[in-house]
Design a protein around this motif. Structure first.
Motif, PDB file in Angstrom:
ATOM      1  N   THR A  60      28.596  70.813  46.328  1.00 40.48           N
ATOM      2  CA  THR A  60      27.500  71.671  45.888  1.00 40.48           C
ATOM      3  C   THR A  60      26.669  72.228  47.035  1.00 40.48           C
ATOM      4  O   THR A  60      25.946  73.195  46.859  1.00 40.48           O
ATOM      5  CB  THR A  60      26.588  70.914  44.900  1.00 40.48           C
ATOM      6  N   SER A  61      26.776  71.604  48.221  1.00 39.55           N
ATOM      7  CA  SER A  61      26.128  72.165  49.411  1.00 39.55           C
ATOM      8  C   SER A  61      26.782  71.577  50.654  1.00 39.55           C
ATOM      9  O   SER A  61      27.361  70.489  50.611  1.00 39.55           O
ATOM     10  CB  SER A  61      24.622  71.873  49.419  1.00 39.55           C
ATOM     11  N   GLY A  62      26.708  72.330  51.739  1.00 40.18           N
ATOM     12  CA  GLY A  62      27.272  71.873  53.002  1.00 40.18           C
ATOM     13  C   GLY A  62      28.775  72.092  53.080  1.00 40.18           C
ATOM     14  O   GLY A  62      29.346  72.880  52.324  1.00 40.18           O
ATOM     15  N   CYS A  63      29.396  71.377  54.001  1.00 35.15           N
ATOM     16  CA  CYS A  63      30.827  71.533  54.248  1.00 35.15           C
ATOM     17  C   CYS A  63      31.479  70.156  54.325  1.00 35.15           C
ATOM     18  O   CYS A  63      31.026  69.288  55.071  1.00 35.15           O
ATOM     19  CB  CYS A  63      31.048  72.298  55.551  1.00 35.15           C
ATOM     20  N   ARG A  64      32.545  69.958  53.555  1.00 32.44           N
ATOM     21  CA  ARG A  64      33.305  68.701  53.521  1.00 32.44           C
ATOM     22  C   ARG A  64      34.667  68.978  54.139  1.00 32.44           C
ATOM     23  O   ARG A  64      35.413  69.833  53.646  1.00 32.44           O
ATOM     24  CB  ARG A  64      33.460  68.244  52.074  1.00 32.44           C
ATOM     25  N   ALA A  65      35.011  68.298  55.223  1.00 35.70           N
ATOM     26  CA  ALA A  65      36.295  68.500  55.897  1.00 35.70           C
ATOM     27  C   ALA A  65      37.103  67.202  55.838  1.00 35.70           C
ATOM     28  O   ALA A  65      36.609  66.134  56.211  1.00 35.70           O
ATOM     29  CB  ALA A  65      36.088  68.917  57.346  1.00 35.70           C
ATOM     30  N   VAL A  66      38.334  67.302  55.357  1.00 34.26           N
ATOM     31  CA  VAL A  66      39.224  66.157  55.223  1.00 34.26           C
ATOM     32  C   VAL A  66      40.599  66.552  55.753  1.00 34.26           C
ATOM     33  O   VAL A  66      41.091  67.641  55.457  1.00 34.26           O
ATOM     34  CB  VAL A  66      39.341  65.709  53.746  1.00 34.26           C
ATOM     35  N   PHE A  67      41.205  65.673  56.538  1.00 31.72           N
ATOM     36  CA  PHE A  67      42.577  65.870  57.017  1.00 31.72           C
ATOM     37  C   PHE A  67      43.501  65.190  56.010  1.00 31.72           C
ATOM     38  O   PHE A  67      43.363  63.991  55.756  1.00 31.72           O
ATOM     39  CB  PHE A  67      42.740  65.262  58.410  1.00 31.72           C
TER      40      PHE A  67
END
Length: 90
Positions: A60-67
């Motif tokens: 819902t906000s920000g940035c989520r980075a997953v490999f």
């Protein structure tokens, strides 16, 4: 043949986004499915069978980075998509 297991590595600090909770679903015969949320902090790796139902809630906000990596059994494929062996190697 097909996808065997999936390791996911969290690259973001959990304070960098809201939402984006990872969960798996367990369904036992004769019982209602149960969703389980998993803590997933920066640097953590979750490994689960690829066939296990799983999901991520909306960020819902920000940035989520997953490999994310998927390990497969079967013939090599050169497609840049899930070709399931339909592409010719080479």
């Amino acid at each position: 043949h097909g996808s065997l297991f999936t390791p996911d590595v969290m690259l973001s600090c959990t304070g960098d986004f809201t939402g984006g909770r990872f969960s798996t679903t367990t369904a036992r015969r004769g019982e209602a499915p149960v969703d389980t949320e998993h803590d997933f902090e920066r640097g953590d790796m979750l490994v689960f069978p690829a066939h296990k139902p799983h999901s991520v809630s909306r960020v819902t906000s920000g940035c989520r980075a997953v490999f994310v990596v998927e390990f497969w059994r079967g013939p090599a494929c050169t497609c840049n998509q899930r070709c399931m062996g339909r592409c010719a190697a080479g």
